[in-house]
Design a protein around this motif. Structure first.
Motif, PDB file in Angstrom:
ATOM      1  N   ALA A   1      16.485   8.982  15.677  1.00 49.40           N
ATOM      2  CA  ALA A   1      16.867  10.519  15.109  1.00 49.40           C
ATOM      3  C   ALA A   1      18.387  10.710  14.736  1.00 49.40           C
ATOM      4  CB  ALA A   1      16.290  11.426  16.022  1.00 49.40           C
ATOM      5  N   VAL A   2      19.363  10.062  15.982  1.00 50.74           N
ATOM      6  CA  VAL A   2      20.501  10.263  15.724  1.00 50.74           C
ATOM      7  C   VAL A   2      21.220   9.347  14.530  1.00 50.74           C
ATOM      8  CG1 VAL A   2      22.821   9.580  17.003  1.00 50.74           C
ATOM      9  CG2 VAL A   2      20.846  10.840  18.124  1.00 50.74           C
ATOM     10  N   GLU A   3      20.385   8.110  14.418  1.00 49.22           N
ATOM     11  CA  GLU A   3      21.052   7.417  13.203  1.00 49.22           C
ATOM     12  C   GLU A   3      20.618   8.101  11.987  1.00 49.22           C
ATOM     13  OE1 GLU A   3      19.145   3.611  12.827  1.00 49.22           O
ATOM     14  OE2 GLU A   3      19.602   2.922  14.748  1.00 49.22           O
ATOM     15  N   ARG A   4      19.539   8.697  12.026  1.00 48.59           N
ATOM     16  CA  ARG A   4      19.196   9.535  10.497  1.00 48.59           C
ATOM     17  C   ARG A   4      20.358  10.794  10.399  1.00 48.59           C
ATOM     18  NH1 ARG A   4      14.054  10.434   8.429  1.00 48.59           N
ATOM     19  NH2 ARG A   4      13.198   8.356   8.159  1.00 48.59           N
ATOM     20  N   LEU A   5      20.717  11.360  11.688  1.00 45.89           N
ATOM     21  CA  LEU A   5      21.655  12.257  11.555  1.00 45.89           C
ATOM     22  C   LEU A   5      22.881  11.912  11.103  1.00 45.89           C
ATOM     23  CD1 LEU A   5      22.624  15.257  12.405  1.00 45.89           C
ATOM     24  CD2 LEU A   5      22.651  14.521  15.019  1.00 45.89           C
ATOM     25  N   GLU A   6      23.442  10.951  11.588  1.00 48.86           N
ATOM     26  CA  GLU A   6      24.610  10.357  11.357  1.00 48.86           C
ATOM     27  C   GLU A   6      24.660   9.771   9.991  1.00 48.86           C
ATOM     28  OE1 GLU A   6      26.314   7.621  14.131  1.00 48.86           O
ATOM     29  OE2 GLU A   6      28.250   7.569  13.238  1.00 48.86           O
ATOM     30  N   ALA A   7      23.726   9.311   9.412  1.00 47.00           N
ATOM     31  CA  ALA A   7      23.779   9.020   7.985  1.00 47.00           C
ATOM     32  C   ALA A   7      23.689  10.328   7.039  1.00 47.00           C
ATOM     33  CB  ALA A   7      22.278   8.330   7.577  1.00 47.00           C
ATOM     34  N   TYR A   8      23.156  11.241   7.563  1.00 38.75           N
ATOM     35  CA  TYR A   8      23.048  12.761   6.627  1.00 38.75           C
ATOM     36  C   TYR A   8      24.460  13.042   6.737  1.00 38.75           C
ATOM     37  CZ  TYR A   8      22.582  17.433   6.103  1.00 38.75           C
ATOM     38  OH  TYR A   8      22.944  18.942   5.918  1.00 38.75           O
ATOM     39  N   LEU A   9      25.203  13.098   7.955  1.00 43.61           N
ATOM     40  CA  LEU A   9      26.580  13.551   7.997  1.00 43.61           C
ATOM     41  C   LEU A   9      27.467  12.599   7.036  1.00 43.61           C
ATOM     42  CD1 LEU A   9      26.886  14.034  12.216  1.00 43.61           C
ATOM     43  CD2 LEU A   9      26.537  15.708  10.405  1.00 43.61           C
ATOM     44  N   LYS A  10      27.141  11.402   7.019  1.00 49.78           N
ATOM     45  CA  LYS A  10      28.113  10.472   6.322  1.00 49.78           C
ATOM     46  C   LYS A  10      28.134  11.232   5.019  1.00 49.78           C
ATOM     47  CE  LYS A  10      28.685   6.531   9.365  1.00 49.78           C
ATOM     48  NZ  LYS A  10      27.732   5.437   9.476  1.00 49.78           N
TER      49      LYS A  10
ATOM     50  N   ASN B   1      18.521  23.687   8.173  1.00 53.30           N
ATOM     51  CA  ASN B   1      17.551  23.763   7.294  1.00 53.30           C
ATOM     52  C   ASN B   1      17.786  22.623   6.373  1.00 53.30           C
ATOM     53  OD1 ASN B   1      16.245  26.163   7.901  1.00 53.30           O
ATOM     54  ND2 ASN B   1      17.552  27.610   6.868  1.00 53.30           N
ATOM     55  N   ASP B   2      18.767  22.430   6.122  1.00 53.69           N
ATOM     56  CA  ASP B   2      19.352  21.202   5.176  1.00 53.69           C
ATOM     57  C   ASP B   2      18.848  19.826   5.882  1.00 53.69           C
ATOM     58  OD1 ASP B   2      20.400  20.685   2.435  1.00 53.69           O
ATOM     59  OD2 ASP B   2      21.960  19.634   3.501  1.00 53.69           O
ATOM     60  N   LEU B   3      19.258  19.679   7.204  1.00 51.28           N
ATOM     61  CA  LEU B   3      19.228  18.552   7.869  1.00 51.28           C
ATOM     62  C   LEU B   3      17.606  18.286   7.910  1.00 51.28           C
ATOM     63  CD1 LEU B   3      20.231  16.215   9.830  1.00 51.28           C
ATOM     64  CD2 LEU B   3      19.778  17.833  11.583  1.00 51.28           C
ATOM     65  N   VAL B   4      16.767  19.029   7.986  1.00 50.24           N
ATOM     66  CA  VAL B   4      15.241  18.879   8.261  1.00 50.24           C
ATOM     67  C   VAL B   4      14.365  18.339   6.847  1.00 50.24           C
ATOM     68  CG1 VAL B   4      14.453  21.392   8.023  1.00 50.24           C
ATOM     69  CG2 VAL B   4      13.280  19.522   9.346  1.00 50.24           C
ATOM     70  N   LYS B   5      15.150  19.304   6.077  1.00 46.84           N
ATOM     71  CA  LYS B   5      14.721  19.004   4.563  1.00 46.84           C
ATOM     72  C   LYS B   5      15.198  17.666   4.083  1.00 46.84           C
ATOM     73  CE  LYS B   5      14.945  23.156   2.456  1.00 46.84           C
ATOM     74  NZ  LYS B   5      16.207  23.984   1.871  1.00 46.84           N
ATOM     75  N   LYS B   6      16.394  17.349   4.161  1.00 43.89           N
ATOM     76  CA  LYS B   6      16.834  16.031   3.687  1.00 43.89           C
ATOM     77  C   LYS B   6      16.707  14.928   4.370  1.00 43.89           C
ATOM     78  CE  LYS B   6      20.266  18.367   0.428  1.00 43.89           C
ATOM     79  NZ  LYS B   6      21.425  18.646   0.343  1.00 43.89           N
ATOM     80  N   ALA B   7      16.683  15.109   5.981  1.00 45.51           N
ATOM     81  CA  ALA B   7      16.764  14.092   6.369  1.00 45.51           C
ATOM     82  C   ALA B   7      15.608  13.746   7.536  1.00 45.51           C
ATOM     83  CB  ALA B   7      18.125  13.744   7.493  1.00 45.51           C
ATOM     84  N   GLY B   8      14.732  14.708   7.633  1.00 44.84           N
ATOM     85  CA  GLY B   8      13.640  14.740   8.562  1.00 44.84           C
ATOM     86  C   GLY B   8      13.888  14.656   9.867  1.00 44.84           C
ATOM     87  N   VAL B   9      14.911  15.621  10.281  1.00 41.78           N
ATOM     88  CA  VAL B   9      15.534  15.437  11.662  1.00 41.78           C
ATOM     89  C   VAL B   9      15.564  16.937  12.072  1.00 41.78           C
ATOM     90  CG1 VAL B   9      17.365  15.066  13.331  1.00 41.78           C
ATOM     91  CG2 VAL B   9      16.895  13.184  11.557  1.00 41.78           C
ATOM     92  N   LEU B  10      14.849  17.380  12.995  1.00 42.40           N
ATOM     93  CA  LEU B  10      14.716  18.860  13.559  1.00 42.40           C
ATOM     94  C   LEU B  10      15.716  19.049  14.491  1.00 42.40           C
ATOM     95  CD1 LEU B  10      13.133  21.526  12.683  1.00 42.40           C
ATOM     96  CD2 LEU B  10      11.759  20.908  14.709  1.00 42.40           C
ATOM     97  N   LEU B  11      16.349  20.098  14.376  1.00 45.35           N
ATOM     98  CA  LEU B  11      17.172  20.737  15.448  1.00 45.35           C
ATOM     99  C   LEU B  11      17.045  22.315  15.234  1.00 45.35           C
ATOM    100  CD1 LEU B  11      20.763  19.149  14.962  1.00 45.35           C
ATOM    101  CD2 LEU B  11      19.293  18.773  16.590  1.00 45.35           C
ATOM    102  N   LEU B  12      17.361  22.871  16.567  1.00 47.09           N
ATOM    103  CA  LEU B  12      16.928  24.340  16.554  1.00 47.09           C
ATOM    104  C   LEU B  12      17.959  25.214  16.681  1.00 47.09           C
ATOM    105  CD1 LEU B  12      13.982  25.983  17.549  1.00 47.09           C
ATOM    106  CD2 LEU B  12      15.041  25.861  19.776  1.00 47.09           C
ATOM    107  N   PRO B  13      18.085  25.930  15.682  1.00 44.20           N
ATOM    108  CA  PRO B  13      19.439  26.771  15.528  1.00 44.20           C
ATOM    109  C   PRO B  13      19.335  27.796  16.753  1.00 44.20           C
ATOM    110  CG  PRO B  13      17.735  27.319  13.802  1.00 44.20           C
ATOM    111  CD  PRO B  13      17.306  26.113  14.395  1.00 44.20           C
TER     112      PRO B  13
END
Ligand SMILES: Cc1ncc(COP(=O)(O)O)c(C=O)c1O
Length: 369
Positions: free
Chosen positions: A358-367, A323-335
């Motif tokens: 998409a992975v770059e975005r995910l990684e920026a979010y993780l950081k 939920n947080d990832l899609v909201k803040k980074a615009g990357v959709l994963l499926l729980p």
């Protein structure tokens, strides 16, 4: 019939067309009609001449012929074309089961593989893939799940969501079990021909004999979901005919332009497979590196076929994370909860060209988090 909402499809309905990066799609990268027709000189002119009347209910003969070539012993008249694999699942269940029947279903699974039967008042026993066994199924469990009312076993390999490809020995044993017990085998093979090592490809279940129905579609391995062309292949007339008859109440026949395009696609399917497998393999490299860098966040059993995998989030709650990832980074994963999984897994899609971004975005979010 009382059908519960299709959780995964409802989730996608919220995000699919308004999220920048879909990092959990199960289909491979699609293409335009122009790019598809460019695979076959002369097909563009023929496409313009496609007749827009009703087509043969079983599917256009030319298309059925191309589909039959995917199998070792299937004839065109043993193929029944549907609007997507989804229609074929629905009609198979409706045609072969009745209230109080029991079926055994490979789990976790694409929801309709059990939900339609459940909605009809059938009993479902999940046959669970075990992560500790690299998502393999335990054949010993199968006989314990059997009941006197068991009618069918439903399997899906290559598997959604784990990317697990059953071993040849296990697949043969499942076929034998179904034959010995006079059941039906519904074998969802929509990710077939996307094995990373083609030598590991299984024979299609329909080639084993009359007990089996193989399910195929243009959406996944071939990357053409918008055609909405799926099919069943079976030597079993007692299954084929009632399904064909029920189709008069759903779609009657398929879309003529889609049938033309699907025939071109399948005649050139090796080109599509090579294109899509090369995208998947490059993307797997990107995910391998990500999971190495973030080994304390993610763990997985690496898939061996198909365009999806089912990693585990090691920190936090997967629903909150998605939920947080899609909201803040615009990357959709499926729980994994979309598959009734309660062990913090999520589905990742490997078939889209923009996965590295998409992975770059995910990684920026993780950081940041
Ligand atoms: C295992 C499985 N079977 C069937 C389907 C349905 O395919 P389609 O949407 O192309 O009808 C899907 C789609 O995700 C799937 O993953």
């Amino acid at each position: 019939m009382n059908l519960s909402p299709f959780k995964l499809e409802r989730y996608f309905a919220d995000y699919e067309f308004n999220t920048e990066f879909l990092l959990c799609s199960s289909d491979c990268e699609a293409m335009s009609i122009a790019d598809l027709l460019a695979l076959e000189p002369g097909s563009s002119d023929l496409f313009q001449q496609t007749w827009l009347g009703y087509t043969e209910s079983q599917g256009h003969p030319g298309l059925r012929k191309e589909i039959s070539k995917i199998y070792a012993s299937i004839q065109p008249e043993e193929v029944l074309v549907h609007s997507g694999a989804e229609e074929a699942i629905f009609l198979f269940m409706l045609a072969t089961l009745k209230e109080n029947d029991h079926i055994i279903v490979h789990a976790p699974h694409y929801q309709s593989l059990s939900e339609v039967a459940k909605g009809m008042g059938c009993y479902i026993s999940p046959w669970r893939a075990r992560e500790e066994n690299k998502w393999a199924l335990d054949l010993d469990e199968l006989s314990h799940l059997m009941r006197s009312s068991t009618k069918a076993i439903v399997i899906n390999t290559p598997h959604n969501p784990t990317g697990y490809l059953m071993s040849r020995a296990d697949f043969e044993a499942v076929n034998k079990f179904v034959q010995d017990n006079k059941l039906l085998l519904f074998s969802d093979e929509v990710y077939r021909e996307s094995e990373y090592d083609p030598a590991m490809r299984l024979s299609a279940a329909c080639d084993f004999g009359e007990h089996a129905v193989s399910l195929g579609v243009t959406s996944k391995t071939y990357g053409l979901a918008g055609l909405r062309v799926g099919w069943i292949a079976t030597k079993n007339k007692k299954v084929y005919e009632p399904i064909a008859s029920l189709k008069d109440y759903t779609t009657i026949c398929n879309s003529a332009p889609s049938e033309f395009l699907a025939e071109v696609a399948l005649r050139n399917r090796h080109k599509l497979i090579n294109r899509n497998l090369s995208i998947i393999k490059q993307n797997l490299g990107v995910i391998d590196e990500l999971f190495t860098r973030y080994a304390s966040f993610f763990a997985w059993v690496r898939p061996t076929a198909g365009s999806i995998g089912f990693p585990k989030l090691l920190k936090g709650d997967i629903e909150d994370f998605c939920n947080d990832l899609v909201k803040k980074a615009g990357v959709l994963l499926l729980p994994g909860s979309m598959y009734d999984d309660s062990r913090n897994h999520f589905r990742i899609g490997l078939g889209r060209k923009n996965l590295p971004q998409a992975v770059e975005r995910l990684e920026a979010y993780l950081k940041r988090s």
